[in-house]
Design a protein around this motif. Structure first.
Motif, short mmCIF file in Angstrom:
data_model
loop_
_atom_site.label_atom_id
_atom_site.label_comp_id
_atom_site.label_asym_id
_atom_site.label_seq_id
_atom_site.Cartn_x
_atom_site.Cartn_y
_atom_site.Cartn_z
N PHE A 35 0.73 -1.53 -0.28
CA PHE A 35 -0.22 -0.08 0.04
C PHE A 35 0.56 1.50 0.19
O PHE A 35 0.01 2.87 -0.42
N GLU A 36 1.82 1.24 0.05
CA GLU A 36 2.75 2.49 0.05
C GLU A 36 2.91 2.89 0.86
O GLU A 36 2.74 4.73 0.91
N VAL A 37 2.86 3.02 2.48
CA VAL A 37 2.75 3.39 3.42
C VAL A 37 3.33 4.44 3.74
O VAL A 37 3.39 5.65 3.68
N GLU A 38 5.23 4.47 3.58
CA GLU A 38 5.86 5.24 3.68
C GLU A 38 6.00 5.98 2.48
O GLU A 38 6.70 7.68 2.77
N LYS A 39 5.08 5.98 1.53
CA LYS A 39 5.35 7.50 0.79
C LYS A 39 4.26 8.01 1.03
O LYS A 39 4.25 9.14 0.72
N ILE A 40 3.31 7.46 1.25
CA ILE A 40 2.10 8.68 1.85
C ILE A 40 2.12 9.81 2.51
O ILE A 40 2.11 10.17 2.50
N LYS A 41 2.68 8.41 3.86
CA LYS A 41 3.07 9.73 5.26
C LYS A 41 4.17 10.46 3.99
O LYS A 41 4.22 11.58 5.14
N GLY A 65 10.60 17.26 -2.42
CA GLY A 65 10.50 15.83 -3.68
C GLY A 65 9.59 14.49 -3.53
O GLY A 65 9.90 13.44 -3.83
N GLY A 66 8.73 14.72 -2.09
CA GLY A 66 7.45 13.64 -1.81
C GLY A 66 6.65 13.48 -3.36
O GLY A 66 7.03 14.30 -4.52
N LEU A 88 0.37 11.21 -5.06
CA LEU A 88 0.29 11.41 -4.11
C LEU A 88 -0.64 12.55 -2.94
O LEU A 88 -2.06 12.70 -2.65
N ARG A 89 0.08 13.63 -3.47
CA ARG A 89 -0.21 14.58 -2.57
C ARG A 89 -1.24 15.91 -3.09
O ARG A 89 -2.34 15.82 -2.46
N SER A 90 -1.43 15.57 -4.79
CA SER A 90 -2.69 15.77 -5.66
C SER A 90 -3.71 14.99 -4.73
O SER A 90 -4.84 15.85 -4.47
N ILE A 91 -3.60 14.18 -4.62
CA ILE A 91 -5.06 13.07 -4.30
C ILE A 91 -5.26 13.30 -3.10
O ILE A 91 -6.75 13.60 -2.55
N LEU A 92 -4.17 12.92 -2.15
CA LEU A 92 -4.57 13.36 -0.39
C LEU A 92 -5.06 14.70 -0.48
O LEU A 92 -5.93 15.34 0.73
N ASP A 115 -13.74 7.74 -4.97
CA ASP A 115 -12.84 6.16 -5.33
C ASP A 115 -12.54 5.41 -3.67
O ASP A 115 -11.70 6.45 -3.13
N GLU A 116 -12.69 4.49 -3.94
CA GLU A 116 -12.57 3.77 -2.77
C GLU A 116 -10.65 3.18 -1.83
O GLU A 116 -10.37 3.57 -1.14
N ILE A 117 -9.54 3.55 -2.94
CA ILE A 117 -8.58 3.39 -2.66
C ILE A 117 -7.95 4.74 -2.68
O ILE A 117 -6.88 4.88 -1.32
N ASP A 118 -8.72 5.64 -2.57
CA ASP A 118 -8.04 7.48 -2.45
C ASP A 118 -8.43 7.00 -1.38
O ASP A 118 -7.71 8.10 -0.34
N GLN A 119 -10.12 7.25 -1.37
CA GLN A 119 -10.13 7.63 0.41
C GLN A 119 -8.96 6.56 1.49
O GLN A 119 -8.95 7.24 2.61
N MET A 120 -8.54 5.47 1.30
CA MET A 120 -7.92 4.69 2.28
C MET A 120 -6.93 5.27 2.22
O MET A 120 -6.42 5.37 3.66
N ARG A 121 -6.38 5.49 1.00
CA ARG A 121 -5.22 6.24 1.84
C ARG A 121 -5.04 7.86 2.29
O ARG A 121 -4.41 7.80 2.70
N HIS A 122 -6.16 8.61 2.10
CA HIS A 122 -6.19 9.31 2.93
C HIS A 122 -6.65 9.14 4.47
O HIS A 122 -5.87 9.34 5.54
#
Length: 423
Positions: free
Chosen positions: A221-227, A233-234, A238-242, A275-282
């Protein structure tokens, strides 16, 4: 399709517990459609890859029929020779085996849970969403907390050791020995192993298995990348999605309880995406942020969640698949992270939602959920929080509390709650 999936998911566990009539009835409803049980397009396939492996698979109609026939035949043979080893209690939660083992993962809903939810749903008008009275909230709390926790479980909730220090140290050592070097690199922090050891009540084999599943999930799920997507440089996507997911302020960290645990506010009525996946990333980003805030503030490991049902409409309720996905992530991959969850101002129709969700919650999680409404609810919150800093939905002042600003929040330090840097 979601309803069919839920019925199918309920049937096989029912067979395993020798509830053959319910199993046949459930699959009869599914098979009557005369086509594939679930057809997944490419986007749905992506969801399934990220979803914890607790869901009924997509299978052709003929294969589903064959599975049911074989399962029913085997179960009938089994019923003649023995009886179930587990008892179903509390509308779907499996009681621990008689040898003292513990299960932290609830089974699928039983016949009683589904029938009660269906019956109640049919009697409620979607257009009338009056709030529960104080008496209704008190009754709901009594129902949820009818089973008292043991002393060991209570110790967990105040972040004290479950066992003697030497026992916990030895248990963690054995679990670490079972991890590969790659898995060790995926550990969230030095206490990650300890939390799973405690969550499984000292069962090293079970704790090791579930920790490995969590580490695999964190990597996939790439938790570290989400964090770190808002770091220099992130990941820009993902920044746009969150940023989009957070526009309405449906989930964010703000303030602390009196012991320094961060508060995560959730407002289901402010859902703004599909979008379910984007909601879970958030959700994962906000969980990780609240955990980081708690660690910096007090060194503790657990957080509080306040769920505000202001503006909630039954037509905006998330699909059951999304609700289940959320519960799975919180229970399986963030075990021993929840201190308390406060459900504020639940509408009457919430009982329908609760009847469908509660079978998926383990008994420890249920005990941590508190329903608050009116003056009695305000007194509960006052014991644990400084109400002058709380939002109005949680007993705070109607005016004087800074309105949420998503740009300010998402651009602030990861280990700070909203408006903390301004105080």
């Amino acid at each position: 399709a979601n309803n069919n999936l839920r019925l199918a998911s309920s049937a096989l566990p029912a067979i395993n517990h020798l509830d053959l009539d319910f199993a046949r009835q459930s699959f009869k409803k599914v098979l009557s459609f005369g086509h594939t049980l679930v057809t997944l397009h490419s986007r749905r396939n992506q969801r399934q890859r990220h979803r914890p492996a607790l869901f009924f698979p997509s299978i052709p109609l003929s294969e589903a029929s064959s599975i049911v026939k074989k399962k029913c035949f085997a179960a009938e043979k089994k019923k003649e020779m023995t009886s179930p080893t587990n008892d179903i209690v509390d509308d779907g939660v499996v009681a621990p085996p008689s040898d003292g083992g513990a299960s932290s993962s609830p089974e699928s809903p039983t016949k009683d849970a589904i029938s009660r939810a269906t019956s109640y749903a049919s009697s409620v008008s979607a257009s009338t969403l009056t709030e529960m009275s104080d008496g209704e909230v008190e009754k709901l709390n009594a129902d949820v907390h009818s089973e008292q926790l043991s002393d060991l479980e209570v110790n967990l909730m105040v972040e004290k050791p479950l066992f003697d220090e030497e026992v916990e140290r030895e248990g963690c050592r054995k679990i670490l020995e079972a991890l590969s070097e790659e898995e060790k690199e995926c550990l969230a922090d030095r206490n990650h192993v300890l939390r799973h050891f405690r969550a499984e009540k000292g069962d090293i084999e079970s704790a090791t298995k579930k920790l490995k599943q969590t580490l695999a999930w964190r990597k996939e799920f790439e938790v570290e990348k989400i964090k770190h997507c808002f770091d220099e440089g992130g990941d820009e996507e993902l920044r746009s999605i969150l940023s989009r997911e957070n526009e309405t302020g449906k989930v964010y960290a703000r303030g602390y309880d009196k012991e320094g645990r961060a508060i995560l506010y959730l407002t289901p009525g402010m859902e703004n995406t599909k979008d379910e996946i984007d909601q879970m990333r958030h959700l994962v980003y906000q969980m990780e942020r609240a955990i980081a805030c708690t660690a910096k503030k007090s060194g503790k490991e657990k957080i509080n969640i306040i769920i505000n049902f202001k503006g909630f409409k039954i037509r905006n309720a998330p699909p059951m698949s999304t609700t289940r996905y959320t519960v799975d992530i919180l229970q399986l991959h963030y075990c021993e992270r929840l201190h308390r969850s406060y459900v504020c101002n639940p509408p009457m129709v919430f009982r329908t939602f609760w009847a469908m969700v509660s079978p998926f919650l383990d008994s420890v999680t249920k005990e941590k959920i508190i329903f608050v409404h009116g003056e009695p609810g305000k007194k509960i919150l006052e014991e644990r929080f400084d109400l002058s800093k709380m939002e109005a939905c949680a007993g705070g002042p109607a005016e004087g509390v800074l309105e949420f600003d998503t740009k300010q929040y998402m651009s602030s330090s990861f280990d700070t709650t909203f408006d903390e840097e301004l105080n």
